[in-house]
Design a protein around this motif. Structure first.
Motif, short mmCIF file in Angstrom:
data_model
loop_
_atom_site.label_atom_id
_atom_site.label_comp_id
_atom_site.label_asym_id
_atom_site.label_seq_id
_atom_site.Cartn_x
_atom_site.Cartn_y
_atom_site.Cartn_z
N GLY A 1 -10.39 38.97 -128.63
CA GLY A 1 -9.06 39.35 -128.15
C GLY A 1 -9.04 40.00 -126.78
N TRP A 2 -10.16 39.99 -126.06
CA TRP A 2 -10.18 40.56 -124.70
C TRP A 2 -9.26 39.73 -123.80
N LEU A 3 -8.35 40.39 -123.11
CA LEU A 3 -7.39 39.73 -122.22
C LEU A 3 -6.57 38.66 -122.95
N GLY A 4 -6.50 38.78 -124.28
CA GLY A 4 -5.80 37.78 -125.09
C GLY A 4 -4.34 37.63 -124.71
N SER A 5 -3.67 38.76 -124.44
CA SER A 5 -2.24 38.70 -124.10
C SER A 5 -2.01 37.94 -122.79
N LEU A 6 -2.99 38.02 -121.88
CA LEU A 6 -2.89 37.32 -120.60
C LEU A 6 -2.86 35.81 -120.78
N PHE A 7 -3.57 35.33 -121.81
CA PHE A 7 -3.66 33.89 -122.05
C PHE A 7 -2.80 33.44 -123.23
#
Length: 743
Positions: free
Chosen positions: A574-580
């Protein structure tokens, strides 16, 4: 080869009207085929040679009325606070909805009554109605889907929460506006690279024609060849990327030949003869990698590979024929305004060191440091790949905004996580003396397995030779605990077969996913060996070297493992998940590692061939190894950089897809191209070549005699034409030579 392609390029340039008409006619024909073809159904998913598939086939044979491959849906009800689903008013509402569903469509095979089927949770808060259809999800009519969606509207008015799960609501994936943004970015990069709208538009136009032919052909043949929706998405993704890239390399070389003062037809011939040779071999590596997916022996994956390989072949043919034809129409407008004015005035621009030249010189001064930074950096990014968990996406990986995900969560809360992925145990009692006793023994054995929370009584078919048992595990479908339950049932089945003669098989979507993942793992090393081995031989043929192909293969492995690490970090951790746009983390798709190996290897070799072929060309024409590296970067770095940015933009455009699978593929390919083009090919490759020196181009004499000479560098063509070397071939600027004398 270079001589043949030179003649082909000149022929296409001279007969440009006929060539253009042929390609336009092919596009129209493919478009007509796609428009007149019947609507494609979903591709049948089968995994030959696995227990889950064997059990599924047995179910279809022994339970012909069960619609084993039909769509399913679960209408999940949750009572308002303080009420229960067993309350008379709620019960009446659910029964009414079940009746409406039965009469709502003739595509429905069965609708269960939750109150007689035990589909009410222990605390009475949740209940569900199971709906089975006679056809798969892609064959459902809009009226059938609308009846399902409308089923819970009246219940919601009474205060109940109603959500719908299952694959009946599955529709074609939406990719959104980001695809268009990807192509727009590609257009901007081309304009910056060429400084001419005509030159920038030409690769885009020819790539779109190629993709149009490829995707239209896939659509036209979708029903005949049983191709799924993802097949055309992948073909579009790869076809667009390589189509732009291959045309870009031909146009770039054509402009370089024009700048040397050559006539337009001659420039087109030489561009196709030299850059076209690199296009052919780069395309061959991509085709080998995609067709090699057939080794896995999963029909769906094989079809995706063949379809995408077909679009790559079309892209290569267009680059060799339509691009020189379009260059004939473009005239000298393919050059930027400044270049045209300089050419008209008879002035040749001064050879100023460009960014590629300066970077190559820096690498030649510090090869060890550049190599260490590149390898350690990619190695660090690859670390998350060690925590890779594989599985296939289910409704639990859907965004929380979807009704499928909310239904999944309601069932998990009311009945337990394992309820979303029940196991189907098939007991073949045809060779058993007492089938009912054998089936009961199977049920008793399974009930005692840790991690099992429910086992339904065995249901026999009319012939009485096959029984179905539904097993509900404790944990969610994609968990390792559920996988352990499947293996435990299969292990106990071996003992039962030896005791009673009854064969026990486990299937269902969860078991299918487990077998699919296992098959992928088993096939990875053989596939890797086949693809890398064939490409190694191909690159040895191109570069007449042993060490250059070896370095290319090792560099690829480094970039693909780093890309896999990035995929794990984003989609699993979920690292940088919201960005993608990753709303729900979970296991990585089982096919992702082998798919990335196939596609990324082919694309990675594109840059290797385009960049190193130019270095090899300079070395063959008399330059020292260090100067050959600088020459290769002076001519190739700008174009390869543009090609990589374009490919990344096209792939990144698919990250906006509503389907997790397409989103993950788009991200993985975009990040893999970034690592491979900018870290491996632009930094690690020149550093290794600088350290190897002349040894990089070493080839044993016996092997040199054995390998056919395909003349990718155009050496034979140059001798035949008797032309002088183009700028940078056989000479370098004085400052560069002084610097390289010290290397």
């Amino acid at each position: 080869m270079a001589t043949f392609l030179y003649k082909l390029g000149r022929l296409a340039f001279r007969r440009r009207r006929y060539v253009a008409l042929i390609w336009v006619a092919l596009l129209a024909l493919a478009g007509f085929g796609a428009a007149s073809a019947s609507t494609a159904t979903s591709s049948s998913f089968s995994i030959p040679g696995t227990e889950a598939q064997k059990a599924f086939d047995l179910l279809e044979q022994r339970f012909p009325d069960s619609s084993a491959d039909g769509a399913t849906a679960r209408v999940v009800f949750k009572a308002p606070d303080g009420q229960k689903m067993t309350d008379p008013a709620n019960k009446a509402e659910v029964n009414k909805i079940a009746g409406e569903l039965k009469s709502g469509s003739d595509q429905i095979a069965s609708v269960t009554d939750p109150y007689t089927a035990g589909a009410v949770s222990k605390n009475g808060s949740t209940a569900y109605v199971s709906v089975s259809y006679k056809v798969n999800s892609m064959e459902l009519t809009d009226a059938t889907r609308d009846a399902l969606k409308d089923a819970g509207h009246t219940a919601q008015k009474s205060g109940m929460t109603v959500e719908i799960g299952g694959d009946a609501l599955q529709v074609m994936p939406e990719t959104g506006i980001t695809e268009v943004i990807g192509v727009a970015i590609a257009a901007v990069v081309l304009v910056i690279t060429f400084g001419s709208l005509i030159a920038a538009g030409l690769p885009l136009l020819t790539a779109l024609i190629g993709v149009g032919i490829g995707v239209s052909t896939i659509t036209a043949l979708a029903n005949v060849l049983d191709l799924g929706s993802t097949t055309s998405t992948l073909a579009m993704m790869i076809g667009l990327a390589v189509g732009i890239d291959y045309a870009l390399f031909i146009v770039s070389r054509y402009r370089a030949e024009l700048a040397e003062g050559r006539e337009r037809e001659e420039a087109a011939g030489r561009a196709v003869g030299t850059a076209g040779s690199a296009v052919v071999f780069a395309g061959l590596t991509v085709v080998i990698a995609l067709v090699g997916l057939a080794v896995v022996n999963i029909p769906m994956l094989s079809k995706m590979g063949f379809a995408a390989a077909g679009t790559v072949v079309i892209a290569v043919l267009i680059a060799l024929t339509l691009v020189p034809a379009m260059l004939g129409f473009a005239g000298k407008r393919v050059m930027g305004r400044k270049a045209r004015k300089a050419a008209e005035a008879g002035n040749r621009p001064e050879a100023k060191p460009n960014m590629g030249t300066r970077w190559a010189r820096f690498v030649l001064r510090k090869p060890v440091w550049v190599l260490l930074v590149g390898v350690i950096g990619l190695g660090a990014i690859a670390v998350p790949a060690a925590s890779l968990e594989m599985g296939l996406p289910d409704d639990g990986s859907q965004p929380t905004s979807t009704t499928q995900r909310r239904a999944y969560d309601l069932l998990s809360d009311g009945f337990g996580p394992g309820f979303n992925g029940p196991l189907m145990v098939v007991v073949d009692t045809a060779k058993s003396s007492d089938g009912k006793t054998a089936a009961k023994q199977v049920s008793d054995e399974i009930s005692g397995i840790p991690g099992v929370v429910a086992v339904t009584p065995a249901q026999f078919n009319k012939a009485g030779d096959t029984a179905m048992i539904t097993v509900v595990p404790k944990d969610r479908p994609s968990s390792t605990e559920t996988e352990s339950v499947v293996h435990a049932i299969r292990d106990s089945g071996k003992d039962i077969k030896s005791d009673t003669g009854a064969e026990v098989l486990v299937t269902g979507s969860t078991a299918m996913n487990i077998d699919f993942s296992q098959k992928m793992n088993d096939a990875l090393l053989p596939y890797l060996a086949l693809v890398v081995g064939l490409a190694f031989l191909l690159l040895m043929l191109v570069f007449r070297s042993v060490l250059v192909p070896l370095k290319a293969a090792l560099g690829f492995l480094l970039s693909v493992v780093a890309a896999l690490g990035a995929v794990v970090a984003v989609f699993q951790w979920g690292w940088l998940g919201s960005l993608f746009g990753v709303e729900q983390t979970g296991p990585i798709m089982s096919m992702m590692p082998i798919f990335m190996v196939g596609v990324v290897f082919g694309l990675a070799m594109d840059y290797e061939v385009f960049l190193v072929t130019r270095m090899r060309e300079a070395y063959v024409h008399g330059e020292k190894p260090g100067q050959a590296i600088v020459t290769g970067f002076r001519h190739g770095a700008r174009v390869v950089t543009a090609a990589a940015v374009i490919m990344m933009a096209v792939f990144a455009g698919f990250i906006g897809s509503s389907e997790q699978m397409v989103k993950m593929i788009g991200f993985s390919l975009a990040i893999a191209v970034f690592f491979d083009a900018f870290v491996v090919r632009m930094a690690i490759v020149p550093a290794v070549l600088a350290l190897l020196g002349k040894r990089a181009w070493w080839l044993p004499r016996w092997l040199d005699r054995l390998l056919p000479n395909v003349d990718v560098e155009g050496e034979g063509l140059r001798k035949e034409l008797g032309g002088a070397p183009s700028d940078g071939e056989g000479r370098g600027d004085a400052q560069g030579e002084r610097e390289l004398a010290r290397v």
